[in-house]
Design an enzyme around this catalytic site. Structure first.
Site, mmCIF file in Angstrom:
data_model
loop_
_atom_site.group_PDB
_atom_site.id
_atom_site.type_symbol
_atom_site.label_atom_id
_atom_site.label_comp_id
_atom_site.label_asym_id
_atom_site.label_seq_id
_atom_site.Cartn_x
_atom_site.Cartn_y
_atom_site.Cartn_z
ATOM 1 N N ASP A 127 0.869 -1.186 0.000
ATOM 2 C CA ASP A 127 0.000 0.000 0.000
ATOM 3 C C ASP A 127 0.901 1.229 0.000
ATOM 4 O OD1 ASP A 127 0.804 -0.563 2.690
ATOM 5 O OD2 ASP A 127 -0.754 0.786 3.448
ATOM 6 N N GLU A 191 0.178 -1.108 5.757
ATOM 7 C CA GLU A 191 1.237 -0.584 6.627
ATOM 8 C C GLU A 191 1.100 0.910 6.821
ATOM 9 O OE1 GLU A 191 5.009 1.288 7.801
ATOM 10 O OE2 GLU A 191 3.882 1.629 5.966
HETATM 11 C C1 LIG Z 1 24.048 9.364 12.586
HETATM 12 C C2 LIG Z 1 23.214 8.687 11.683
HETATM 13 C C3 LIG Z 1 22.332 9.494 10.753
HETATM 14 C C4 LIG Z 1 21.171 8.689 10.419
HETATM 15 C C5 LIG Z 1 20.247 9.269 9.491
HETATM 16 C C6 LIG Z 1 18.970 8.500 9.506
HETATM 17 C C7 LIG Z 1 18.251 8.737 8.239
HETATM 18 C C8 LIG Z 1 16.929 8.119 8.219
HETATM 19 C C9 LIG Z 1 16.772 7.355 6.997
HETATM 20 C C10 LIG Z 1 15.765 6.611 6.789
HETATM 21 C C11 LIG Z 1 14.614 6.467 7.708
HETATM 22 C C12 LIG Z 1 13.486 5.962 6.947
HETATM 23 C C13 LIG Z 1 12.334 5.626 7.815
HETATM 24 C C14 LIG Z 1 11.321 5.023 6.915
HETATM 25 C C15 LIG Z 1 10.356 4.150 7.603
HETATM 26 C C16 LIG Z 1 9.054 4.851 7.794
HETATM 27 C C17 LIG Z 1 7.906 4.130 7.233
HETATM 28 C C18 LIG Z 1 6.660 4.944 7.550
HETATM 29 O O1 LIG Z 1 6.447 5.997 7.003
HETATM 30 N N1 LIG Z 1 5.833 4.469 8.464
HETATM 31 C C19 LIG Z 1 4.677 5.177 8.976
HETATM 32 C C20 LIG Z 1 3.847 4.133 9.712
HETATM 33 C C21 LIG Z 1 2.620 4.696 10.297
HETATM 34 C C22 LIG Z 1 2.623 5.130 11.579
HETATM 35 C C23 LIG Z 1 1.476 5.655 12.122
HETATM 36 C C24 LIG Z 1 0.326 5.742 11.394
HETATM 37 O O2 LIG Z 1 -0.807 6.263 11.928
HETATM 38 C C25 LIG Z 1 0.317 5.286 10.111
HETATM 39 C C26 LIG Z 1 1.481 4.769 9.552
HETATM 40 C C27 LIG Z 1 5.126 6.253 9.950
HETATM 41 O O3 LIG Z 1 4.476 7.307 9.974
HETATM 42 O O4 LIG Z 1 6.074 6.064 10.679
HETATM 43 ZN ZN LIG Z 2 6.828 1.993 4.091
HETATM 44 ZN ZN LIG Z 3 5.409 5.000 4.097
#
Ligand SMILES: CCCCCCCC/C=C\CCCCCCCC(=O)N[C@@H](Cc1ccc(O)cc1)C(=O)O
Ligand SMILES: [Zn+2]
Ligand SMILES: [Zn+2]
Length: 503
Positions: A127, A191
């Site tokens: 999704d 998700e």
């Molecule tokens: C010193 C080190 C530096 C590090 C830098 C870190 C960079 C970060 C890079 C990538 C992070 C990516 C995270 C992606 C995952 C997120 C997936 C997502 O969007 N999930 C939703 C799930 C969600 C939560 C709550 C809701 O009501 C609906 C969906 C989210 O919002 O978290």
């Molecule tokens: Zn995702």
């Molecule tokens: Zn996402």
């Protein structure tokens, strides 16, 4: 017994039988019947073209999750049909059991030729968040290829992973590979709206079957480039934990009245002041606790003087490092519970003093804090009895998965990164600042790893849930190669002998 396939289930007879049945679906003389010999990850031009076309087709199906209540169910069902057609070998293999869970999610159970090995799981979701055409270089559901990139919603989050996992397995099966270690593929359909109908149901189903996993791999981190000033080399971050979350609704009720004679304070004014205090008072900096210390220690050697000395001696330089990390929104998210004001509703008419004002605040909880601690902090910061707090949804930060040399999932990811991306010399454990479907699987394993084998720059990160999301054709082909190698590595993995002092 460490390598337990399943904790002997009562209701798992079917699954157990499935795993235990003698492998070899393609007849004598095939590689499958000979067991798992190594297959090189080399793909023909025709296969490479088919790979990218399959991803483009997946992007064209608008599998949007709008809210908990609303998703494009026609598209979700169409996606199920699409993967069946795109990967005929997978869906017709008698090594694989395919089940649709929660109406649209998919669980594939891949039988291993050695059922005594503990299974693992590869996860992804198909999704996507909504995308209007505004601001996009190409329409978000076109899957168009331009200048070596495949464009569209889901190109990075997370149809790339769904398709890469199935594609890698398809190519392995075509080459008559027979997996030795059993594994599951879990493809969620919700998700983006919290995974309760997909991942949570799959997890419940596997629990009724008594399954315990050696480890699982999901989205949530990348091979990061240009995220840290002065660190030019890319580094792979395998997230070993994930922040918790708290959605808190703040509400103020006042007596309504005529706007011509307003009271000194209105519901809007009181609520605005409260949320402003929250925004102006960040949650405490928790730097120094949790896996970030190990991350920075491993990164320290990659910097030149004096950063290497500073990062290598956090016992002394902790205050400086933690303050520097606070300056950037991404690194700030690694050191504290974040506070995001995301919704504000009040007012019914221009000349009516509003009775009700409501605001929703989204907190992402640092692994060293709990939901309860954050609610208490909020009460102290708001410090106004007229502001009611309502917890809409919450969950604790996820446990920290092992990243030592005995941690099979971590070691397999590390080994596969080293072979597929030899230019990536730095691999570190990290914290996932967003949330993933992995939280629904904490009862099945303590090895929860979040890693996408894709290079990511800060501007690509902004495209996730933003505009112009895209993946390069080369990146996607490498992702397929990574899974192709990972599955084979899982079959040949043997636990390292502990060092003398650990015995
Ligand atoms: C010193 C080190 C530096 C590090 C830098 C870190 C960079 C970060 C890079 C990538 C992070 C990516 C995270 C992606 C995952 C997120 C997936 C997502 O969007 N999930 C939703 C799930 C969600 C939560 C709550 C809701 O009501 C609906 C969906 C989210 O919002 O978290
Ligand atoms: Zn995702
Ligand atoms: Zn996402």
């Amino acid at each position: 017994m460490a390598e337990l396939l399943v904790i002997l289930p009562t209701r798992a007879a079917v699954l157990l039988l499935f795993f235990a049945t003698v492998s070899g679906s393609t007849g004598p003389g095939s590689r499958e019947s000979r067991g798992s010999s190594r297959i090189p990850s080399q793909f023909s031009e025709e296969e490479r073209v088919a790979m990218k076309e399959a991803l483009k087709g997946a992007i064209r199906i608008p599998t949007v999750s709008f809210s908990h209540e609303e998703s494009n169910t026609t598209a979700l069902a169409e996606f199920g049909e699409y993967i069946r057609k795109a990967f005929p070998t997978v869906f017709h293999s008698n090594l694989i059991q395919h089940e649709v869970v929660g109406k649209y999610s998919h669980l594939l159970t891949v039988r291993g030729s050695d059922p005594s090995l503990q299974p693992y799981m590869l996860m992804a979701h198909f999704d996507v968040v909504p995308a209007s055409e505004e601001g996009w270089e190409v329409p978000p559901f076109s899957g168009l290829e331009q200048n070596g990139f495949i464009h569209g919603r889901g190109a990075l989050d997370n149809k790339n992973s769904v398709m890469a996992v199935l594609q890698a397995l398809e190519l392995l099966l075509i080459r008559k590979y027979s997996p030795k270690r059993p594994f599951f593929i879990a493809l969620g359909h919700d998700e983006e709206v919290s995974g309760t109908k997909g991942a949570q149901q799959i997890s419940a189903l596997l629990q009724t079957r008594g399954v315990q996993l050696a480890f699982l791999v999901d989205e949530g981190s990348f091979i990061l480039e240009d995220f840290i000033p002065n660190l030019k080399k890319p580094f792979a971050m395998i997230s070993v934990t994930e922040k918790g979350a708290l959605d808190l609704m703040l509400q103020v009720n006042m007596t309504p009245g005529h706007s011509s004679a307003p009271p000194k304070e209105t519901s809007i004014g009181i609520l605005s002041a409260a949320v402003s205090r929250l925004e102006q008072t960040p949650m405490p900096n928790m730097f120094g606790n949790g896996p970030l210390k190990k991350t920075l220690k491993l990164l320290a050697n990659e910097f030149s003087f004096p950063t290497n000395i500073i990062l290598g001696n956090l016992w002394l330089f902790r205050p400086i490092v933690s303050r520097v990390m606070e300056r950037n929104p991404i690194t700030n998210a690694l050191v504290r519970t974040t506070t995001a004001l995301t919704m504000f509703n009040a007012g019914i008419k221009v000349n009516v003093i509003p009775p009700l004002a409501q605001a929703t605040v989204n907190f992402r909880i640092h692994p060293s804090q709990t939901v309860h601690e954050v609610v208490e902090l909020v009460q102290n910061i708001v410090a106004d009895d007229r502001v009611q707090l309502h917890v809409l949804r919450s969950f604790e930060p996820l446990p920290v998965s092992p990243s030592d040399d005995q941690a099979m999932g971590y070691q397999l990811l590390q080994q596969t990164i080293q072979s597929v991306f030899p230019e990536v010399k730095i691999i570190v454990p990290g914290i996932c600042i967003g949330n993933t479907d992995t939280r629904h699987y904490v009862n099945l394993t303590n090895g929860l790893y979040r890693f996408n084998p894709v290079f990511l720059k800060p501007q690509d990160f902004s495209s996730v849930h933003g505009i112009n999301e895209k993946i390069s054709v080369e990146s996607y082909q490498n992702q397929v190669k990574f899974i192709f190698e990972l599955i084979q590595n899982a079959d040949t993995y043997s636990k390292p002998v502990p060092h003398q002092h650990e015995l």
